[in-house]
Structure formats: structure tokens, C-alpha cells
Scaffold this active site. Structure first.
Site, PDB file in Angstrom:
ATOM      1  N   ASP A  47       0.857  -1.185   0.000  1.00  7.67           N
ATOM      2  CA  ASP A  47       0.000   0.000   0.000  1.00  7.67           C
ATOM      3  C   ASP A  47       0.892   1.233   0.000  1.00  7.67           C
ATOM      4  O   ASP A  47       1.863   1.308   0.753  1.00  7.67           O
ATOM      5  CB  ASP A  47      -0.884   0.001   1.252  1.00  7.67           C
ATOM      6  CG  ASP A  47      -1.787   1.225   1.313  1.00  7.67           C
ATOM      7  OD1 ASP A  47      -2.462   1.507   0.312  1.00  7.67           O
ATOM      8  OD2 ASP A  47      -1.805   1.900   2.362  1.00  7.67           O
ATOM      9  N   GLU A  80      -1.250  -0.961  -5.859  1.00  5.12           N
ATOM     10  CA  GLU A  80      -2.371  -0.144  -6.263  1.00  5.12           C
ATOM     11  C   GLU A  80      -1.858   0.748  -7.379  1.00  5.12           C
ATOM     12  O   GLU A  80      -0.801   1.351  -7.233  1.00  5.12           O
ATOM     13  CB  GLU A  80      -2.695   0.716  -5.044  1.00  5.12           C
ATOM     14  CG  GLU A  80      -4.065   1.216  -4.913  1.00  5.12           C
ATOM     15  CD  GLU A  80      -4.202   1.902  -3.558  1.00  5.12           C
ATOM     16  OE1 GLU A  80      -5.312   2.311  -3.254  1.00  5.12           O
ATOM     17  OE2 GLU A  80      -3.199   2.047  -2.815  1.00  5.12           O
ATOM     18  N   ASP A 126      -2.907   1.195   6.992  1.00  2.00           N
ATOM     19  CA  ASP A 126      -2.127   0.876   5.798  1.00  2.00           C
ATOM     20  C   ASP A 126      -1.967  -0.636   5.612  1.00  2.00           C
ATOM     21  O   ASP A 126      -1.974  -1.140   4.488  1.00  2.00           O
ATOM     22  CB  ASP A 126      -0.740   1.532   5.867  1.00  2.00           C
ATOM     23  CG  ASP A 126      -0.835   3.048   5.904  1.00  2.00           C
ATOM     24  OD1 ASP A 126      -1.813   3.604   5.358  1.00  2.00           O
ATOM     25  OD2 ASP A 126       0.066   3.689   6.488  1.00  2.00           O
TER      26      ASP A 126
END
Ligand code: ZN
Length: 225
Positions: free
Chosen positions: A33, A123, A206
Site C-alpha cells: 500500500d 495499487e 495501511d
């Protein structure tokens, strides 16, 4: 020749690449992340960062830049003195050093991950929105070179016959409770650092997001197979 007075040589070469293609192994996968205060948090809660590396260099840079501003020739349009030019080279050298430190750190972290894992799920981020001030500290974001880091991961994994999976940037990784799947809209507020769900799940914000990115990335990979 660069502005710090150093010469650089670039060498291009070709080689036969014999890689074995790995079977996508769930047990050897990692989810990352993006972290605006560092580089990333992985699904185990480990953090990759780089800011501490430059703090010392930035202090030195500020000091040398102050010196530069006092040299004859520092004001716009005035003739540059020899002392000014000498100091400018010093400042440029520190800039180069910081750039090298940053690159070195990104290479180390990405090589480590690419060696250790067969599947890396991240991501996909909109780099433009990341560098704008609405996304936390603008300077910190620009500094951490996350986009560069992802590019390195992508080619290093590809070189090794491994998998780099990008999860859609609209996938709400930070809003989903990893335990029960409930959506928590309140997590849009970056100040909330812990995912706390009615199901009894409590997890660092996170790390929860990284766990969701890992799961979603593996789903994408399996669907594509
Ligand atoms: Zn839950």
C-alpha cells in the site's frame, strides 16, 4: 559532463535472458500500500521508507545554499563571481548525491522484493493527483519516488519471470474491512489510522489496505489465468 563537474558514461548491452516462468504462488505473494509518509506498507505491516536517508543531506544542502546566496553574483542579472561558481558546483554536487541516494535505496528495496516474492500486488495510482497538495504533504510525495519504485518492481519481476499485478486505483483498499468485507466510508479521512470494525477487527490502516490489495491482486491474477 553534469553540473556538478562529474563525467558519466552510459553503456548499452544485450544478453540472452533465460528465465523460468514461475507459477503464481499465493504463499509467496506480497501486497503493497502506498504510504505518503514513507514509500509503502506491506501486508505484514513492514514499512519501506526513504526519507531518513536524505535528512542529513538536506541539512547540508540548506547550509550550502545559504552560503551560495551570500556570494557575489547570486542576485539575478549580476555577474557571477568565481566564488559563486565554485559554491554552485558544491550545491549541485549535493543535489546529485541526494538523487543517487534516492535511486540506490529504491533499487535496494525493489531488488529485495523481486528476489523474495513471486507475486507483487500494488495499487495503480494517479501520479498527478499524488503530487498535488491535497494528497498529504506535497513535498514528501514528490520525494519518495513511488512511481519510479513501481517501474523498477515491474521490470525486475518481469526479468525474473514473476508477476506484477496492478489493482485498479478506484478499488477502495483502505475502506474495506479485510476480515468481513464491510465498507467503511469514514476511512476516506486519512487522519483515521486504524480500521476498527463491528466484526471485532482492528488493524493499522495501511496494513489493512495492503492485505486488501494482496487479495484483490491475487483474484485478478487467478481470473486472468
Ligand atoms: Zn469487519
Amino acid at each position: 559532463m553534469e553540473s556538478d563537474g562529474k563525467y558519466y558514461i552510459s553503456v548499452l548491452f544485450e544478453y540472452d535472458n533465460h528465465t523460468t516462468t514461475y507459477v503464481a504462488d499465493k504463499n509467496n505473494a506480497i501486497g503493497l500500500d502506498y504510504a505518503s509518509d514513507g514509500l509503502y506498507t506491506d501486508h505484514n505491516g513492514n514499512k519501506g521508507s526513504n526519507h531518513k536517508y536524505y535528512r542529513e543531506s538536506y541539512k547540508k544542502l540548506a547550509k550550502e545554499q545559504r552560503k551560495l546566496s551570500r556570494k557575489v553574483g547570486s542576485s539575478k542579472g549580476s555577474t557571477k563571481s568565481n566564488n559563486y561558481l565554485k559554491q554552485l558546483r558544491k550545491v549541485n554536487k549535493i543535489h546529485r548525491h541526494i538523487a543517487n541516494q534516492r535511486l540506490d535505496n529504491l533499487h535496494k528495496l525493489s531488488t529485495e522484493i523481486a528476489n523474495q516474492y513471486n507475486v507483487v500486488c500494488v495499487e495503480s495510482l494517479n501520479m498527478r493527483s499524488m503530487s498535488n497538495k491535497g494528497f498529504g504533504n506535497g513535498k514528501a510525495t514528490m520525494d519518495n519516488g513511488y512511481g519510479m519504485f513501481l517501474n523498477m518492481l515491474e521490470y525486475k519481476l518481469s526479468d525474473r519471470g514473476k508477476y506484477f499485478v496492478k489493482v485498479d486505483k478506484w478499488y477502495p483498499s483502505s475502506q474495506i474491512c479485510h476480515n468481513c468485507g464491510k465498507i467503511h466510508h469514514e476511512m476516506k479521512d486519512l487522519k483515521i489510522r486504524t480500521m476498527s470494525c463491528d466484526c471485532g477487527y482492528h488493524m493499522d490502516r495501511d496494513q489493512n489496505a495492503a492485505l486488501n490489495i494482496l487479495e484483490e491482486g491475487l483474484r485478478i491474477l487467478i481470473d486472468a489465468a
